[in-house]
Design an enzyme around this catalytic site. Structure first.
Site, PDB file in Angstrom:
ATOM      1  N   LYS A 149       4.871  -1.422   7.347  1.00  0.00           N
ATOM      2  CA  LYS A 149       3.737  -2.250   7.758  1.00  0.00           C
ATOM      3  C   LYS A 149       3.780  -2.505   9.262  1.00  0.00           C
ATOM      4  CE  LYS A 149       1.657  -6.659   6.251  1.00  0.00           C
ATOM      5  NZ  LYS A 149       1.907  -7.836   5.378  1.00  0.00           N
ATOM      6  N   SER A 222      -2.232  -8.491   2.744  1.00  0.00           N
ATOM      7  CA  SER A 222      -2.223  -7.959   4.093  1.00  0.00           C
ATOM      8  C   SER A 222      -1.588  -6.559   4.180  1.00  0.00           C
ATOM      9  CB  SER A 222      -1.471  -8.911   5.033  1.00  0.00           C
ATOM     10  OG  SER A 222      -0.122  -9.060   4.690  1.00  0.00           O
ATOM     11  N   SER A 246       0.223 -10.750  -0.364  1.00  0.00           N
ATOM     12  CA  SER A 246       0.073  -9.630   0.560  1.00  0.00           C
ATOM     13  C   SER A 246       0.803  -8.364   0.155  1.00  0.00           C
ATOM     14  CB  SER A 246       0.531 -10.045   1.960  1.00  0.00           C
ATOM     15  OG  SER A 246      -0.360 -10.972   2.504  1.00  0.00           O
TER      16      SER A 246
END
Length: 558
Positions: A149, A222, A246
């Site tokens: 990420k 996310s 997320s």
């Protein structure tokens, strides 16, 4: 040869900022595009007019060789590590295949922020040389490509919070990444996330991530870029963080596995550049996302074997037993049909019914006992957590976003609007919030105990993947951040179907519930996958995996 522009599919553009910001953003996107060999471009007609479902397109353009297709499609991370260790495939072959597939996936879903194929191949060469010379691997992920990420620091790359003003160059690995590197993981890309990291759609200065199964829908947030990339088979294993859903939300939107541990189980040292005010009361977790349960176990076991608590005293020393955790009695499983606040959309209700039927089969009566379960006051948890995410009223983030001329995105404004009116809270306010949180946690635990269950299975979200800019209600995931219970989301065979309708006797449980029904009736969710969430009590992460060793065959999990 005429060089055509590098194009990334976008079904809904992110909002535009000032001319100065758009000029800087365009330069950033050009720098990314300049790294991509034209032979990896997807056909222009597909880029200009993609089908609604792009999940299976990566193998159709002739960009991947037959062997690269086999490598990217036929393994989970555990199997891939075994294939590399046995020299069936070299680390260079494997990372080349995944790097190529990742850039194809990006053109169809906007899932990446950085792509460093050349550096990854150099890393893989060293691993191949080590294996050849020593006859053994460096660690359990030797040669396995792992996607990361965007906000997580990897030495020599950039990180951000999903907005332009937060971009920084990182000289060192964060702790988690360093451990993965010591396990033999190869890093080849970083993945897209939301502006501010704090909402359930991954739309940043890089663009908007699309759901591979229906590009009119979100891939979640996310960690939406990770989820889309894994679903597109451009990654076999990724890393996400979760403070409201997320990991679990995007994994569910994209039909993959994702594990959110109890907070302070896995290390997050140096994972963000500055302290995050939300964590004064709501703690974040980091965890794996991938193709199988055993991969969730593999990464967690490997990270904890490094004893990260010796470097970060915030962590709770945890001995990982995972799938080896003994199960000595039938599992008492609570089934959540709804949380008392929002009744899920039709395909989610079908998935719950499917799971309940599977678990209630008389042939499993010695393994599981099934009960109905309702969480404690989910509406109260949602109301409180929305305020506790933003003890500073969101102003610091807004100022940081807008200082470069970048616009605030709709879901960014949505998530802090309840807190915004209160402005900057005092220390006493934050302390009072903590007291309210802890009082809720105690009542939640009492309510759980009164229903006499060990684990619960329920929705991951109010529906399948949301339409773009409509992921308003994360009640089914954020609840477990508020009480800090571990959870894993797992795929089901259920997919959203065209024309599904609510039951004739439906009555909304709340205004939000009525809004969720309206969103369903206005949207097209066809082919969106449906996952379910399985949760355990706080610090019962090992017990959760012990239960999964039993539930795996019943629920047809891999």
């Amino acid at each position: 040869m005429v060089v055509r522009p590098f194009k990334v599919v976008q079904t809904k553009d992110v909002p535009r900022g000032t001319p100065e910001f758009e000029e800087k953003r365009a330069a950033l996107l050009r720098a990314f595009a300049d790294k991509i060999p034209q032979e990896y471009y997807i056909p222009e007609d597909v880029a200009n007019n993609p089908p609604q479902d792009v999940s299976g397109l990566a193998t159709q353009f002739g960009i991947l060789t037959p062997k690269e297709v086999e490598i990217t499609e036929n393994y989970d991370a555990t199997g891939l590590a075994e294939a590399i260790a046995s020299k069936k495939h070299s680390a260079v072959e494997v990372v080349t295949a995944f790097a190529k597939r990742a850039i194809i996936a990006h053109q169809l879903t906007c899932c990446l922020t950085q792509w460093f194929m050349d550096e990854a191949i150099e890393q893989a060469k060293k691993l191949d040389e080590y294996l050849e010379k020593n006859g053994k691997t460096i660690g359990p992920l030797h040669g396995v490509p792992v996607s990361i990420k965007d906000h997580m620091p990897i030495a020599g790359t950039y990180s951000s919070y999903g907005y332009f003003g937060s971009i920084q160059h990182d000289e060192k690995d964060s702790q988690f990444i360093g451990i993965l590197r010591s396990m033999g993981a190869v890093f080849y890309c970083k993945t897209n996330q939301p502006q501010s990291l704090m909402h359930l759609e991954s739309d940043s200065h890089w663009g908007r991530v699309l759901n591979p199964y229906n590009i009119q829908l979100s891939a979640g947030g996310s960690t939406g870029g990770e989820a889309a990339l894994v679903a597109m088979k451009g990654s076999v294993l990724g890393v996400g963080t979760d403070i409201g859903g997320s990991i679990r939300g995007p994994a569910a939107f994209c039909g993959i596995y994702g594990f959110k541990p109890t907070s302070y189980t896995l290390p997050m040292k140096h994972m963000i550049a500055a302290p995050f005010p939300a964590e004064l009361n709501v703690l974040c977790s980091i965890g794996p996302m991938g193709r199988s349960l055993r991969d969730m176990d593999l990464m967690t076991k490997g990270i904890l074997a490094a004893k990260p608590h010796l470097e970060d005293p915030r962590l709770v020393p945890t001995k990982w037993t995972g799938f080896e955790t003994p199960v000595t009695k039938p599992l008492k499983i609570g089934i959540i049909s709804n949380d008392g606040f929002i009744d899920p959309q039709p395909p989610v209700k079908r998935a719950i019914a499917w799971a309940k039927e599977k678990l209630s089969d008389p042939k499993f009566k010695d393994l599981v006992e099934v009960k109905d379960f309702t969480p404690y006051n989910a509406a109260e948890a949602w109301s409180k957590i929305r305020l506790q995410y933003w003890p500073e009223g969101g102003k610091a983030v807004v100022d940081h976003i807008e200082e470069t001329g970048e616009p605030v995105h709709p879901l960014s404004a949505w998530i802090w609007k309840d807190a915004e009116v209160h402005g900057m809270r005092t220390g006493l306010d934050v302390s009072t919030m903590r007291g309210e949180r802890d009082e809720y946690r105690i009542k939640f635990a009492q309510h759980w105990n009164s229903q006499d269950v060990d684990f619960v299975i329920g929705p991951c979200f109010v529906g399948p993947a949301s339409q773009h800019d409509t992921a308003f209600y994360w009640t089914y995931t954020s609840l477990y951040n508020f009480v800090d219970y571990p959870g894993i989301v797992v795929p089901t065979p259920i997919k959203a179907e065209k024309g599904e309708q609510y039951a004739e006797d439906y009555k909304p449980l709340s205004d939000a519930c009525g809004h969720v029904k309206q969103l369903w009736e206005e949207g097209n969710f066809e082919k969106a996958p449906i996952n379910l969430q399985i949760n355990a009590r706080k610090y019962h992460d090992n017990e959760l995996f012990g239960a999964l060793s039993v539930l795996k065959d019943i629920l047809e999990l891999v």
